[in-house]
Design a protein around this motif. Structure first.
Motif, PDB file in Angstrom:
ATOM      1  N   UNK A 164       0.827  -1.206   0.000  1.00 19.23           N
ATOM      2  CA  UNK A 164       0.000   0.000   0.000  1.00 19.23           C
ATOM      3  C   UNK A 164       0.859   1.252   0.000  1.00 19.23           C
ATOM      4  N   UNK A 191     -17.162   2.434  -1.685  1.00 12.21           N
ATOM      5  CA  UNK A 191     -16.333   3.640  -1.678  1.00 12.21           C
ATOM      6  C   UNK A 191     -15.941   3.926  -0.223  1.00 12.21           C
ATOM      7  N   UNK A 192     -14.679   4.185  -0.021  1.00  9.41           N
ATOM      8  CA  UNK A 192     -14.189   4.411   1.333  1.00  9.41           C
ATOM      9  C   UNK A 192     -14.082   5.897   1.613  1.00  9.41           C
ATOM     10  N   UNK A 193     -14.414   6.268   2.841  1.00 11.57           N
ATOM     11  CA  UNK A 193     -14.166   7.640   3.260  1.00 11.57           C
ATOM     12  C   UNK A 193     -12.685   7.840   3.489  1.00 11.57           C
ATOM     13  N   UNK A 198      -9.522   3.361   7.980  1.00 10.61           N
ATOM     14  CA  UNK A 198      -9.918   2.542   6.837  1.00 10.61           C
ATOM     15  C   UNK A 198      -8.738   2.355   5.899  1.00 10.61           C
ATOM     16  N   UNK A 199      -8.613   1.127   5.399  1.00  7.71           N
ATOM     17  CA  UNK A 199      -7.556   0.879   4.420  1.00  7.71           C
ATOM     18  C   UNK A 199      -8.079  -0.082   3.368  1.00  7.71           C
ATOM     19  N   UNK A 200      -7.897   0.242   2.103  1.00  6.87           N
ATOM     20  CA  UNK A 200      -8.285  -0.742   1.086  1.00  6.87           C
ATOM     21  C   UNK A 200      -7.244  -1.853   0.996  1.00  6.87           C
ATOM     22  N   UNK A 203      -8.024  -3.080  -4.428  1.00  6.84           N
ATOM     23  CA  UNK A 203      -8.766  -2.054  -5.147  1.00  6.84           C
ATOM     24  C   UNK A 203      -9.091  -2.524  -6.562  1.00  6.84           C
ATOM     25  N   UNK A 225     -19.144   4.534  -8.837  1.00  9.92           N
ATOM     26  CA  UNK A 225     -17.712   4.659  -8.630  1.00  9.92           C
ATOM     27  C   UNK A 225     -16.978   3.928  -9.719  1.00  9.92           C
ATOM     28  N   UNK A 229     -11.062   4.054  -7.004  1.00  8.03           N
ATOM     29  CA  UNK A 229     -11.902   4.509  -5.905  1.00  8.03           C
ATOM     30  C   UNK A 229     -12.843   3.417  -5.421  1.00  8.03           C
TER      31      UNK A 229
ATOM     32  N   UNK B 744     -18.545  13.302  -3.968  1.00  9.71           N
ATOM     33  CA  UNK B 744     -17.871  12.602  -2.890  1.00  9.71           C
ATOM     34  C   UNK B 744     -16.381  12.944  -2.896  1.00  9.71           C
ATOM     35  N   UNK B 745     -15.860  13.046  -1.692  1.00  7.08           N
ATOM     36  CA  UNK B 745     -14.415  13.283  -1.595  1.00  7.08           C
ATOM     37  C   UNK B 745     -13.689  12.022  -2.037  1.00  7.08           C
ATOM     38  N   UNK B 746     -12.743  12.164  -2.908  1.00  4.38           N
ATOM     39  CA  UNK B 746     -12.006  10.995  -3.355  1.00  4.38           C
ATOM     40  C   UNK B 746     -10.940  10.662  -2.324  1.00  4.38           C
ATOM     41  N   UNK B 747     -10.766   9.379  -2.142  1.00  8.59           N
ATOM     42  CA  UNK B 747      -9.780   8.943  -1.160  1.00  8.59           C
ATOM     43  C   UNK B 747      -8.408   8.877  -1.809  1.00  8.59           C
ATOM     44  N   UNK B 749      -4.589   7.546  -1.129  1.00  7.56           N
ATOM     45  CA  UNK B 749      -3.728   6.759  -0.247  1.00  7.56           C
ATOM     46  C   UNK B 749      -2.273   6.978  -0.590  1.00  7.56           C
TER      47      UNK B 749
END
Lengths: 466, 749
Positions: A164, A191-193, A198-200, A203, A225, A229, B744-747, B749
């Motif tokens: 990641x 869809x994650x905030x 939180x961690x994907x 994906x 989505x 995302x 929506x706010x895009x995440x 990482x």
């Protein structure tokens, strides 16, 4: 002595719980208990790792996650159910309470069934969003399994997840070869905030998107989505290190996809064995605290000055004292505690803080105090020139690792009245000391002169009378 | 028979030793009365430490007794001012604790095991007996009349102005400081009269003790130089003055600098500069005196003028330069507030927020001093008549004492001794004149007048009445009338003092007493109930946030760390607490997290009608917080547009959302039938729907709702904010972001 004790402790703990660090009571909730046959390999793997599995249906009267206020199970797996609600035993409040009580949940969805409202509101609290109609289908027209989904393109073929971030240990993914393939059949993307809990894990590829096959069969106008995302498998870890994993496709855990041979579209090779079984083990192992569990064995700090007492963990230090701090960490890896190694690009840091950190220091591995089961990290530093109540704080929170948040409070006092250098040691004080000396000797000399010198007047007077 | 016995008694009273014995007995009785009248609170309640500051002194004394003197001297207290801590050993006046500790150890050595608490409770009454004795000694220096001293001792023993700070349980610095004050003055007068180095050194010793005991020592530091200065201006410079002053100043300053809290202040701050200046001035005068004896007077005049003006100018220049360069600290804010009573309110709200720093109301003088206040000018007038050096002291002390007592309620304490002394002089003068049984032969007087008439006239003041032959005084009627009136006044004075002590000054304020409809006493013990709860139900290092008034009590009674307390040394820290109390929950929570607060304690009097509660003090919190964060906390926003301070339905949004308001009225409505909720302090009806609290949990509310304790919630386990977590608990559904049609706010990482 201390390290010996800790080794003993480690061995003891390792014997007591052989699988997960939080317990072995696993509850599996299915629409129909008979459905478990299709997940037999997955469940068999779990059983062989030592879990004691109980099966329930959501509407069962006897189902209760808590017994007398304590958790009745340590882990729960939800397989897709057809009912809209889950009944009074699985309200979102109860599920949330279960997470708050350090219970772990593995939740699976499927595009064929509508997610129960209970899950939707639970996921909303975790800042995970499902498509509007509580279901959806992820398709990818560029990387699908041409063997089983040549028309619908709804069986995605994905490479095993990569790291990641550079500073995070990778728990999911292929160790040896890079061309392992995960099959993700008929799954739901979420869809994650942007919360840090939180961690994907997995994906969707850049070319995938999610749509509702029932309502948007003809034209996809309002896209929920697309691309990265969409999280297909995502992980949530609470502040209390309870874990929650959302797997978008329950089908990928079924026996048929464990053994399936898939053929990537336009792929070079003919058919490949899926990586699903290993991935399922990794995901379930992570969720049920079999990997990525960091434990603090002991913390020790002491005065690091010559001639000072060697007392461990004193409650009070003085300003500008030299202090040494050591923390011992172990990591649970499937069946045993191992020394916790900080990833190469990461640092374990110690904060010495009052209101805000006055020191933030790099803890270095100390091989002398480490063993195969535990790694000791140490740093020594000079306490700041500021008295107050300080915390030794190690705040190590990384994705996929349980939270390490250790706070040890000590007081840092001011200099006592007899700890200052004496005046004759300070060269600047010499003129003043000389001044005092001169005054004293002058005074004594004057008194002596005054007392022992005869008055001339008297002599004169005597002479005169004579 | 009766005439005979009177004769015998009169004769018995004439021997010197009998008189001494009588005096000793009378003084012992006075001391007994002084102690006894301070025991109301012990008899009514129990042997308990009162109010706020005494709780800290008590805690410090216990630390001293438990850990020894050097540990106490270097004490770093990590249970107050979390997380800053307090260098307590270096920021207190140790005299009180050391005195109690010494008494404790002395009693132990005598195998009398007395609890340290009882020593602390009874220290102030015990020292009041000594104060009475010191007042006796001081007055005896003023007047040859033997009765004046005894009267002064009696007044000092029971004057409410002094009792107010020295009842049993009022274990504060003033408990011993007033004795030291009076005794230092006595020694000063003694030294001045005799020009004795020994008495000067003794004066310095007790001055040192005073410095170790009370911040009010600056009163002595300023009054003695002033007295010396006035004497010099009156042309009364003498070697006696030189010897006594220099001895006192040199030794006293050295002694005072041994106290860590005082340290180098005597050579650095403006408050101490007069003493130093007079010291230098006296050296100059001594030098000039010597020069005068050495050179002819003609040249001496010129020399004097040049020298005096040159030195004065130079001295002033040095002072100005040193002050502006920062070598000498300018006058402190507390000092300014002594001159301008409005100063503190504008510039230092934290000083102004203390009720005892307010200007005195006029009735307070009569309340605290009764008839002494009108005898006081008479006594000062009598001092003018004689006007020896020591009388000048009384005059100067009277002037300054009255001024300061008028500026600050609390300084009534320093005025009381001089009032007692002056009033005693006045009364004894009256009594001596009117109780003299002999009728002097007018002719004797006449002869006397004639014999040295011219000399007397010159010496006498210009008042005409004094030169006229005295009439009327010798008649039995006038004597008996005056004697009866005086006796009546004195009896009324005793009655008044007892009444005031019993009704106004004997409440521990930790325990409240009230009367039930049937007249029986009802004890309201909410404070101790709450502190006991804290002691038994919270972790030993649970940090309690409250307004600073309760800091010492929490530390002393509940033994829990506090954020701020009555030692208001760090205004910013207090302002931080004020900001947390007066802001919205979302603003307060990070502050409380940062300061590791576990519990918040508020005092709420709405149910009982207890007016000293936090809502009534709330504006001070707002003002103090506004002093540091003028952009975030605004006092104006707590007032309605019409400028009213309201807590009912008309309260402003800022008020209703402030943490203090929410904590005070949380769940309060549930006590009443719907729509009937009433605040009995403010006398208003509250809105039907009470405030909601998201970041705090109610942990404890005392029997009469005076103390309410809230626990600070941990961070939400799922990373939500507390408002939405609480909404979820209540069963509200989260609004779907999709419905709002917001991107929506895009995440990332």
């Amino acid at each position: 002595m201390r390290s010996l004790l800790s080794v003993l402790l480690v061995v003891f703990v390792a014997v007591v719980s052989a699988i997960s660090t939080t317990g072995d009571r696993l509850l599996v909730i299915l629409e129909d208990v008979a459905d478990k046959a299709s997940y037999s390999t997955f469940l068999g793997d779990l059983e062989s790792r030592g879990f004691k599995i109980a099966f329930e249906t959501p509407k069962s009267e006897s189902l209760s996650l808590f017994h007398l206020g304590e958790r009745a199970y340590d882990h729960v797996i939800f397989f897709p159910t057809k009912s809209k609600g889950l009944g009074p035993n699985l309200t979102p409040q109860i599920l949330l309470q279960f997470i708050n009580a350090k219970g772990n949940i593995l939740l699976t969805l499927s595009s064929g069934t509508v997610a129960p409202t209970s899950f939707v509101s639970l996921l909303a609290e975790l800042d995970i969003q499902l498509p509007v109609d509580r279901t959806g289908l992820v398709v990818d027209h560029f990387s699908y399994d041409s063997a089983s989904a040549a028309d619908l393109h709804d069986v995605l073929l994905l490479p095993a997840p990569e790291n990641l971030r550079r500073d995070v240990k990778n728990f999911f993914g292929a160790a040896e070869s890079d061309d392992e393939v995960i099959a993700f059949p008929r799954g739901v993307g979420a869809a994650l905030g942007s919360g840090e809990l939180l961690t994907p894990i997995l994906r969707a590829p850049r070319t995938a998107y999610s749509y509702n096959p029932k309502e948007q069969a003809e034209v996809v106008d309002d896209l929920f989505g697309a691309g990265e995302q969409l999280a297909l498998v995502s992980a949530f870890q609470g502040r209390n290190s309870a874990r929650f994993t959302l797997v978008g496709s329950a089908e990928m855990l079924q026996d048929k996809w464990f053994d399936a041979k898939v053929k990537a579209v336009g792929g070079k090779s003919a058919t490949v064995q899926t990586f699903n079984r290993k991935f399922a083990k990794q995901v379930s192992g992570w969720t049920f605290q079999e990997i990525g569990v960091v434990r603090v064995n002991w913390i020790e700090h002491h005065l690091n000055e010559a001639g000072a007492s060697n007392e461990s963990n004193p409650a009070i230090y003085r300003i500008k004292n030299d202090v040494a701090y050591t923390i011992s960490l172990s990591e649970w890896s499937w069946s045993s505690w191992t020394a916790f190694k900080v990833p190469a690009n990461d640092e374990l840091q110690l904060e010495f803080s009052m209101l805000s950190p006055l020191h933030r220091l790099h803890l270095k591995l100390d091989p002398a105090q480490s063993s195969p089961e535990a790694a000791a990290y140490t740093v020594s530093f000079k306490a700041p020139d500021q008295h107050g109540i300080f915390n030794f704080k190690v705040n190590y929170k990384r994705p996929f690792l349980t939270n390490v948040e250790e706070k040890n409070t000590v007081s840092v006092r001011h200099m006592a009245h007899d700890e200052w250098p004496r005046s004759f040691v300070i060269s600047g004080a010499w003129p003043w000391i000389a001044g005092i000396g001169a005054t004293v000797t002058g005074w004594v000399a004057f008194c002596g002169l005054w007392m022992y010198s005869a008055s001339p007047d008297k002599k004169l007077a005597i002479k005169k009378t004579q | 028979m009766s005439a005979n016995s009177v004769q015998v008694l009169a004769n018995a009273g004439k021997g010197e030793s009998t008189r001494t014995l009588l005096r000793v007995i009378i003084l012992l009785l006075i001391a007994g009365a002084a102690i006894a009248s301070r025991l109301f609170s012990v008899i009514r309640f129990e042997s308990i430490i009162h109010e706020f500051d005494p709780w800290f002194n008590f805690r410090a004394t216990r630390y001293l007794v438990a850990h020894g003197f050097y540990k106490f001297w270097d004490w770093f207290d990590d249970r107050t001012w979390h997380p800053l801590g307090r260098v307590t050993g270096g920021t207190l006046y140790p005299g009180l604790m050391v005195t109690s500790g010494a008494i404790y150890h002395a009693l132990r050595a005598l195998t009398i095991p007395v609890d340290i608490r009882n020593i602390c409770v009874l220290l102030a009454p015990a020292f009041s007996g000594l104060t009475a004795y010191a007042a006796y000694l001081l007055t005896n220096e003023m007047t040859p009349s033997p009765s004046a001293g005894l009267l002064a001792a009696a007044f000092m023993g029971i004057a409410p102005g002094y009792i107010s700070r020295s009842v049993a349980g009022s274990y504060d610095n003033e408990a011993i400081a007033i004795f030291l004050l009076v005794f230092t003055f006595y020694l000063w007068i003694k030294a001045l009269k005799q020009g004795s180095m020994l008495w000067g050194a003794l004066c310095a010793l007790f001055y040192g003790y005073m410095v170790a005991s009370w911040g009010g020592y600056a009163f002595i530091t300023c009054l003695l130089p002033l007295h010396a200065f006035v004497l010099i201006c009156m042309g009364r410079y003498s070697t006696r003055l030189y010897v006594s002053y220099t001895t006192w100043y040199a030794l006293g300053t050295l002694a005072s600098m041994q106290i860590p809290f005082v340290g180098f202040l005597p050579v650095k701050t403006s408050e101490h500069m007069p003493a130093l200046g007079i010291f230098g001035f006296l050296q100059l005068l001594a030098f000039l005196d010597y020069v005068r004896s050495a050179i002819p007077s003609r040249q001496y005049q010129t020399f004097l003028w040049l020298f005096a003006s040159g030195t004065f100018g130079l001295g002033l220049l040095v002072l100005v330069v040193a002050t502006s360069a920062g070598v000498i600290a300018p006058w402190s804010g507390r000092f300014y507030s002594l001159w301008d009573t409005g100063y503190a309110k504008i510039h230092i709200p934290i000083i102004a927020s203390v009720s005892e720093h307010q200007p005195t109301a006029w009735p307070a003088f009569f309340f605290d001093l009764n008839m002494l206040i009108w005898l006081f000018p008479a006594g000062v007038y009598l001092c003018f008549q004689q006007l020896a050096d020591e009388h000048v002291f009384i005059v100067v002390y009277a002037l300054f004492g009255s001024y300061f007592a008028g500026v600050m309620v609390r300084l009534m304490l320093t005025l009381t001794p001089v009032v007692c002394v002056a009033a005693a002089i006045a009364i004894s003068n009256v009594l001596d004149t009117y109780l003299d049984a002999r009728s002097p032969n007018p002719e004797d007087h006449q002869v006397d007048d004639v014999s040295d008439g011219t000399a007397k006239k010159a010496a006498k003041s210009g008042l005409k009445s004094t030169s006229k032959p005295v009439v009327g005084v010798y008649s039995t009627v006038s004597k008996s009338i005056v004697a009866t009136a005086m006796t009546a006044y004195l009896l009324l004075f005793v009655l008044h003092c007892t009444w005031v002590t019993s009704n106004a000054y004997s409440s521990p304020s930790v325990v409240l007493a009230s009367r039930l409809p049937d007249g029986s006493q009802h004890i309201i013990d909410d404070y101790r109930e709450a502190y006991q709860w804290l002691r038994q139900n919270t972790r030993e290092d649970a940090k309690i946030m409250s307004w600073w008034d309760y800091g010492y009590q929490i530390g002393g009674m509940a033994d829990r760390p506090t954020l701020v307390d009555n030692n208001t040394w760090n205004n910013t820290h207090i302002a931080t607490v004020g900001k947390a109390m007066s802001s919205r929950e979302e603003v307060s929570y990070p502050i409380m997290r940062q300061h590791e607060v576990d519990y918040v304690l508020v005092v709420f009097g709405g149910l009982l009608g207890y007016s000293g509660d936090d809502i009534n003090k709330f504006l001070w919190m707002v003002r103090i917080a506004e002093g540091i964060w003028p952009d975030e906390v605004k006092e104006r926003e707590f007032f309605t547009p019409r400028g009213e301070y309201k807590v009912d339905a008309d309260a402003t949004e800022t008020m209703k959302n402030s943490l203090m308001y929410k904590m005070s009225y949380y769940n309060y409505q549930s006590l009443f039938p719907p729509g009937q909720a009433q605040d009995r302090v403010r006398g208003v009806r509250l809105p039907d729907v009470g405030p909601t609290l998201n970041v705090l949990d109610e942990a404890f509310t005392s029997e009469n709702w005076i103390i309410r304790i809230y626990k600070v919630k941990d961070l939400d386990n799922l990373g939500r904010d507390h408002a939405s977590a609480a909404a979820f608990e209540r069963g509200h559904k989260k609004k779907k972001a999709n419905k709002k049609r917001v991107a929506r706010l895009l995440r990332v990482d």
